[in-house]
Design a protein around this motif. Structure first.
Motif, PDB file in Angstrom:
ATOM      1  N   LYS A   2      47.195  54.882  50.148  1.00  0.00           N
ATOM      2  CA  LYS A   2      46.313  54.919  49.060  1.00  0.00           C
ATOM      3  C   LYS A   2      46.320  54.957  47.395  1.00  0.00           C
ATOM      4  O   LYS A   2      47.459  54.788  46.933  1.00  0.00           O
ATOM      5  CB  LYS A   2      46.128  56.446  49.281  1.00  0.00           C
ATOM      6  CG  LYS A   2      45.318  57.683  50.336  1.00  0.00           C
ATOM      7  CD  LYS A   2      45.195  58.321  50.441  1.00  0.00           C
ATOM      8  CE  LYS A   2      44.239  59.468  51.133  1.00  0.00           C
ATOM      9  NZ  LYS A   2      43.678  60.267  51.132  1.00  0.00           N
ATOM     10  N   CYS A   3      44.634  54.431  47.421  1.00  0.00           N
ATOM     11  CA  CYS A   3      45.044  53.444  45.565  1.00  0.00           C
ATOM     12  C   CYS A   3      45.941  55.166  45.072  1.00  0.00           C
ATOM     13  O   CYS A   3      44.844  56.178  45.092  1.00  0.00           O
ATOM     14  CB  CYS A   3      43.481  53.041  45.140  1.00  0.00           C
ATOM     15  SG  CYS A   3      43.175  52.836  43.445  1.00  0.00           S
ATOM     16  N   LYS A   4      46.448  54.498  43.794  1.00  0.00           N
ATOM     17  CA  LYS A   4      46.783  55.963  42.862  1.00  0.00           C
ATOM     18  C   LYS A   4      45.854  56.360  41.846  1.00  0.00           C
ATOM     19  O   LYS A   4      45.456  57.444  41.314  1.00  0.00           O
ATOM     20  CB  LYS A   4      47.993  54.959  42.093  1.00  0.00           C
ATOM     21  CG  LYS A   4      48.666  56.102  41.197  1.00  0.00           C
ATOM     22  CD  LYS A   4      49.436  55.762  40.314  1.00  0.00           C
ATOM     23  CE  LYS A   4      50.386  56.778  39.616  1.00  0.00           C
ATOM     24  NZ  LYS A   4      51.061  55.852  38.396  1.00  0.00           N
ATOM     25  N   ARG A   5      44.405  54.923  41.723  1.00  0.00           N
ATOM     26  CA  ARG A   5      43.595  55.544  40.470  1.00  0.00           C
ATOM     27  C   ARG A   5      42.484  56.236  41.202  1.00  0.00           C
ATOM     28  O   ARG A   5      41.871  57.269  40.895  1.00  0.00           O
ATOM     29  CB  ARG A   5      43.137  54.082  39.979  1.00  0.00           C
ATOM     30  CG  ARG A   5      42.193  54.614  38.914  1.00  0.00           C
ATOM     31  CD  ARG A   5      42.399  53.522  37.855  1.00  0.00           C
ATOM     32  NE  ARG A   5      41.072  53.649  37.470  1.00  0.00           N
ATOM     33  CZ  ARG A   5      40.013  52.365  37.467  1.00  0.00           C
ATOM     34  NH1 ARG A   5      39.674  51.977  38.227  1.00  0.00           N
ATOM     35  NH2 ARG A   5      38.940  53.350  36.148  1.00  0.00           N
ATOM     36  N   CYS A   6      41.992  56.170  42.410  1.00  0.00           N
ATOM     37  CA  CYS A   6      41.111  55.694  43.031  1.00  0.00           C
ATOM     38  C   CYS A   6      41.111  56.605  44.174  1.00  0.00           C
ATOM     39  O   CYS A   6      39.509  57.158  45.206  1.00  0.00           O
ATOM     40  CB  CYS A   6      39.218  55.101  42.978  1.00  0.00           C
ATOM     41  SG  CYS A   6      39.785  54.359  44.335  1.00  0.00           S
ATOM     42  N   SER A   7      42.057  57.087  45.095  1.00  0.00           N
ATOM     43  CA  SER A   7      42.126  57.360  46.733  1.00  0.00           C
ATOM     44  C   SER A   7      42.190  56.295  47.700  1.00  0.00           C
ATOM     45  O   SER A   7      41.836  56.967  49.179  1.00  0.00           O
ATOM     46  CB  SER A   7      42.212  58.549  46.535  1.00  0.00           C
ATOM     47  OG  SER A   7      43.007  59.642  45.536  1.00  0.00           O
ATOM     48  N   PHE A  21      46.528  49.695  44.509  1.00  0.00           N
ATOM     49  CA  PHE A  21      46.145  50.058  43.879  1.00  0.00           C
ATOM     50  C   PHE A  21      44.767  48.874  45.489  1.00  0.00           C
ATOM     51  O   PHE A  21      45.372  48.924  45.914  1.00  0.00           O
ATOM     52  CB  PHE A  21      45.768  49.331  42.660  1.00  0.00           C
ATOM     53  CG  PHE A  21      45.822  49.654  41.576  1.00  0.00           C
ATOM     54  CD1 PHE A  21      45.813  51.186  41.017  1.00  0.00           C
ATOM     55  CD2 PHE A  21      47.397  49.325  41.509  1.00  0.00           C
ATOM     56  CE1 PHE A  21      46.035  52.077  39.716  1.00  0.00           C
ATOM     57  CE2 PHE A  21      47.986  49.941  39.743  1.00  0.00           C
ATOM     58  CZ  PHE A  21      47.988  51.038  40.121  1.00  0.00           C
ATOM     59  N   CYS A  22      43.652  49.750  45.279  1.00  0.00           N
ATOM     60  CA  CYS A  22      42.231  49.173  45.595  1.00  0.00           C
ATOM     61  C   CYS A  22      42.531  48.025  44.606  1.00  0.00           C
ATOM     62  O   CYS A  22      42.312  47.994  43.641  1.00  0.00           O
ATOM     63  CB  CYS A  22      41.314  49.636  46.202  1.00  0.00           C
ATOM     64  SG  CYS A  22      40.671  50.839  44.726  1.00  0.00           S
ATOM     65  N   LYS A  23      41.277  46.823  45.342  1.00  0.00           N
ATOM     66  CA  LYS A  23      40.876  45.922  44.466  1.00  0.00           C
ATOM     67  C   LYS A  23      40.167  45.829  43.317  1.00  0.00           C
ATOM     68  O   LYS A  23      41.132  45.537  42.466  1.00  0.00           O
ATOM     69  CB  LYS A  23      39.958  44.563  45.565  1.00  0.00           C
ATOM     70  CG  LYS A  23      41.342  44.427  46.601  1.00  0.00           C
ATOM     71  CD  LYS A  23      39.751  42.810  47.537  1.00  0.00           C
ATOM     72  CE  LYS A  23      40.452  42.815  49.163  1.00  0.00           C
ATOM     73  NZ  LYS A  23      40.130  41.985  49.618  1.00  0.00           N
ATOM     74  N   PRO A  24      38.757  47.174  42.856  1.00  0.00           N
ATOM     75  CA  PRO A  24      38.490  46.644  41.415  1.00  0.00           C
ATOM     76  C   PRO A  24      39.607  47.765  41.218  1.00  0.00           C
ATOM     77  O   PRO A  24      39.813  47.559  39.988  1.00  0.00           O
ATOM     78  CB  PRO A  24      37.267  47.459  41.950  1.00  0.00           C
ATOM     79  CG  PRO A  24      37.165  48.408  43.426  1.00  0.00           C
ATOM     80  CD  PRO A  24      38.243  47.147  44.167  1.00  0.00           C
ATOM     81  N   CYS A  25      40.328  48.228  40.827  1.00  0.00           N
ATOM     82  CA  CYS A  25      41.504  49.736  40.347  1.00  0.00           C
ATOM     83  C   CYS A  25      42.657  48.132  40.142  1.00  0.00           C
ATOM     84  O   CYS A  25      42.707  49.244  39.185  1.00  0.00           O
ATOM     85  CB  CYS A  25      41.759  50.936  41.374  1.00  0.00           C
ATOM     86  SG  CYS A  25      40.526  52.006  41.637  1.00  0.00           S
ATOM     87  N   PHE A  26      42.629  47.406  40.715  1.00  0.00           N
ATOM     88  CA  PHE A  26      43.773  46.659  40.051  1.00  0.00           C
ATOM     89  C   PHE A  26      42.929  45.643  39.528  1.00  0.00           C
ATOM     90  O   PHE A  26      44.249  45.529  38.262  1.00  0.00           O
ATOM     91  CB  PHE A  26      44.750  45.656  41.627  1.00  0.00           C
ATOM     92  CG  PHE A  26      45.697  44.995  40.966  1.00  0.00           C
ATOM     93  CD1 PHE A  26      47.057  44.754  41.006  1.00  0.00           C
ATOM     94  CD2 PHE A  26      45.456  43.168  40.971  1.00  0.00           C
ATOM     95  CE1 PHE A  26      47.649  44.038  40.374  1.00  0.00           C
ATOM     96  CE2 PHE A  26      45.376  42.623  40.463  1.00  0.00           C
ATOM     97  CZ  PHE A  26      47.167  42.915  39.860  1.00  0.00           C
TER      98      PHE A  26
HETATM   99 ZN   LIG Z   1      41.281  52.226  43.346  1.00  0.00          ZN
END
Ligand SMILES: [Zn+2]
Ligand code: SF4
Ligand SMILES: [Zn+2]
Length: 308
Positions: A2-7, A21-26
């Protein structure tokens, strides 16, 4: 994972940071890291105009894109080195990038400048490796463009991999004057020289390639033909193997050097105080390194003509 920022589902895994990370969070993570480097090292403020040296590769274009996204006032500088199709393709990528985003770009081509010498001729007429001549030319024309355009800051896209490879080379040969100058910010004492900054110094090549891909940046993928067999690549390969076994090793190598060892080497800063009697740019002696190189090329050229 899971993305560390938004799961959300993570698509970018960063072993060196032990995170994903997911794309936007990266994209957010990347830009935030660059902004932190700029602020931590006091590279520049939002009131200063930054001249960004763009080669057409992923790092410099990712840097320019990030600085624009973060709201810094920038202008791009492309220096055409005259290296055949590589330079032609690089210029096309840079001009397309700037045009698509309506960004101001300065283009300087070595062939069109006063001395009319591109890198292949400079290397041919001296005993220097192309990269050695290229370094001298780049320094001269980057400084000149910053001076002509009234920029106080000159930014380049050197990334963590570049910095780690340079550090390894400097340490292997104990190049003390180079270790003294290996910093993400160099503030020369001469008023004609801009501050030189490397905002990507903590950002890996993998991260900037991923960022460029996610941001839809079309960059030149081919390396300069002169880079083949370069010692830097040997160092990068070694460091990649180290990183594979010990994730985070590159970042620790560079950041621990900067924190603990670099201040010891930098005790006696070295910056030109005089000016070149030929071109007027800052110089250590009567004539700057660039003009010495041009004089050497001209001397060898006329010798070659005399012997033909
Ligand atoms: Zn994310
Ligand atoms: S590989 Fe060498 S010649 Fe090519 S751009 Fe880099 S420094 Fe210049
Ligand atoms: Zn000069």
């Amino acid at each position: 994972m899971k993305c560390k920022r938004c799961s959300a589902k993570a698509t970018v895994q960063l072993r060196s940071h032990n995170t994903a990370f997911c794309k936007p969070c990266f994209v957010f993570f990347f830009q935030r890291n660059v902004e932190r480097s700029i602020e931590r090292e006091r590279m520049f403020t939002r009131d200063e105009r930054v001249l960004v040296c763009v080669s057409g590769g992923k790092d410099s274009l990712a840097l320019w894109d990030t600085l624009v996204s973060l709201g810094y006032p920038t202008e791009g500088l492309y220096l055409g080195l005259g290296i055949g199709e590589y330079s032609a393709a690089s210029e096309r990528k840079v001009t397309a990038f700037a045009a698509a985003r309506d960004l101001p770009l300065r283009v300087v081509r070595l062939e069109d400048e006063g001395d009319g010498l591109a890198i292949p001729q400079a290397a041919l007429h001296t005993r220097r490796q192309p990269c050695a001549a290229c370094g001298t030319f780049k320094r001269h024309y980057f400084d000149r463009a910053a001076l002509d355009g009234g920029f106080s800051v000159l930014a380049t896209g050197h990334n963590l991999d570049d910095e780690a490879a340079r550090l390894l080379g400097n340490v292997l040969h104990w190049h003390v004057p180079y270790l003294a100058k290996q910093q993400p910010v160099l503030t020369p004492r001469h008023p004609k020289l801009a501050r030189k900054v490397r905002p990507l110094y903590r950002t890996s090549e993998y991260e900037s390639a991923t960022y460029a891909f996610l941001r839809g940046i079309d960059y030149v993928v081919d390396e300069c033909p002169n880079s083949h067999g370069a010692t830097q690549l040997v160092y990068k390969d070694l460091l990649n193997r180290l990183e594979q076994a010990m994730p985070g090793a590159k970042l620790a190598f560079v950041s621990d050097f900067l924190r603990q060892a670099q201040p010891l080497f930098a005790a006696a800063p070295d910056s030109p105080t005089g000016e070149c009697e030929r071109c007027g740019m800052p110089a250590f002696g009567d004539v700057c390194g660039y003009c010495r190189l041009v004089a050497e090329i001209e001397r060898r050229r006329s010798q070659a003509v005399a012997h033909s």
